[in-house]
Scaffold this active site. Structure first.
Site, PDB file in Angstrom:
ATOM      1  N   CYS A  82      -2.552   4.259  -7.877  1.00 46.39           N
ATOM      2  CA  CYS A  82      -2.801   3.165  -6.923  1.00 46.39           C
ATOM      3  C   CYS A  82      -4.149   3.309  -6.230  1.00 46.39           C
ATOM      4  CB  CYS A  82      -1.682   3.127  -5.877  1.00 46.39           C
ATOM      5  SG  CYS A  82      -0.040   2.820  -6.552  1.00 46.39           S
ATOM      6  N   CYS A  93       6.252   5.610  -9.579  1.00 43.52           N
ATOM      7  CA  CYS A  93       7.301   5.294 -10.556  1.00 43.52           C
ATOM      8  C   CYS A  93       6.789   4.260 -11.557  1.00 43.52           C
ATOM      9  CB  CYS A  93       8.538   4.764  -9.831  1.00 43.52           C
ATOM     10  SG  CYS A  93       9.920   4.394 -10.936  1.00 43.52           S
TER      11      CYS A  93
END
Length: 302
Positions: A82, A93
């Site tokens: 991210c 995940c």
């Protein structure tokens, strides 16, 4: 509920540290100009002295993210996928294409629970047709292969999700993240995997909130702001505790002290506000006891 919790897990943005953890413009320029790590750490210690930070790196350095250019709060980590620092990061995940952390950890747990129940429901409803398939009582149609496939898929997903859900339930009871399980956070007295644990009941409330009627709903009810967590003192030997308490004034006044002057037990959170049994007896109690002893001695001598 399964779709709702899955939706919330995917589309809830990971929480990032607030602006108070960012360096000021002057400190940032000075930090970039410095080449020695010791001088850079001195700048970070000065900037972090008023922040609620009680953990450091394994080398006793302030946890700083060069990518996001901020001081990391406790339990915060940088996600390379991210490309942001995530509060109380557990893991990234791929099944939900999102970081699981402070803002959506409850949603992730509910997603696992409802997925488990859904797989169990599918396997239970198909079980009778699966038994008929093996006893040759099922009509000879193409549907029997669909029944066989559906049962095996539901059973395999049930087993895999059960192990993952059980593991995260254990993490909630211990108040740990997946990262902290493999790399224990380092406090003033050294690494301690149970440094944030307040007991199973309070650990559960920290994730799901005080209102039990909202526990099974994908609604954010977690306690705190993700930057400051209640902690407990690391248990030490009495001799080590005496030595550390004697050296504490000198350390707090020194420039190389990597921690804020406040002890770990002074974390402000309503989980600890009304119950002192989760915190070891602090220096104030020792001072009161020693003061009482001194008063008695003086009275006897007079």
């Amino acid at each position: 509920m399964f779709v709702w919790s899955y939706w919330k897990t995917i589309f809830t943005s990971p929480a990032s540290p607030s602006n108070e953890f960012c360096l000021s413009k002057a400190d940032k320029e000075q930090y970039e100009k410095e080449e020695r790590p010791e001088s850079q750490q001195e700048i970070l210690r000065r900037a972090a002295k008023d922040l609620p930070i009680y953990t450091t790196t394994a080398s006793r350095a302030i946890r700083y993210c060069d990518r996001c250019q901020l001081i990391k709060p406790d339990r915060c980590h940088h996600c390379s996928a991210c490309d942001i620092c995530v509060l109380k990061m557990d893991h990234h995940c791929p099944w939900v294409n999102n970081c699981v952390g402070f803002s959506n950890y409850k949603f992730f747990l509910l997603f696992l629970m409802y997925s488990l129940l859904y797989c169990l429901f599918v396997a239970a409803t198909v079980l009778q047709y699966f038994i008929k398939f093996w006893t040759n009582e099922l009509p000879d149609t193409h549907a029997k292969f669909h029944v066989l496939f559906l049962f095996f898929v539901a059973a395999m997903f049930f087993i895999s999700i059960l192990s993952l859900f059980s593991y995260h339930c254990w993490l909630v009871g211990k108040n740990r993240s997946t990262i902290e399980t493999f790399r224990a956070p380092t406090f003033r007295n050294g690494p301690d995997k149970n440094g944030f644990s307040l007991g199973c009941g309070k650990n559960l409330r920290e994730v799901f909130g005080d209102e039990k009627k909202y526990w099974l709903l994908p609604i954010f009810t977690s306690l705190g702001d993700g930057c400051n967590f209640p902690t407990r003192l690391v248990i030490m030997d009495p001799e080590q505790l005496t030595v550390s308490s004697q050296n504490e004034p000198a350390k707090s006044s020194g420039a190389s002290q990597p921690f804020p002057p406040r002890p770990l037990s002074e974390s402000q959170n309503r989980l600890l506000a009304s119950d002192g049994q989760w915190v070891e007896s602090g220096p104030e109690e020792e001072n009161v006891k020693s003061g009482t002893k001194k008063h008695i001695i003086v009275s006897l001598e007079s």
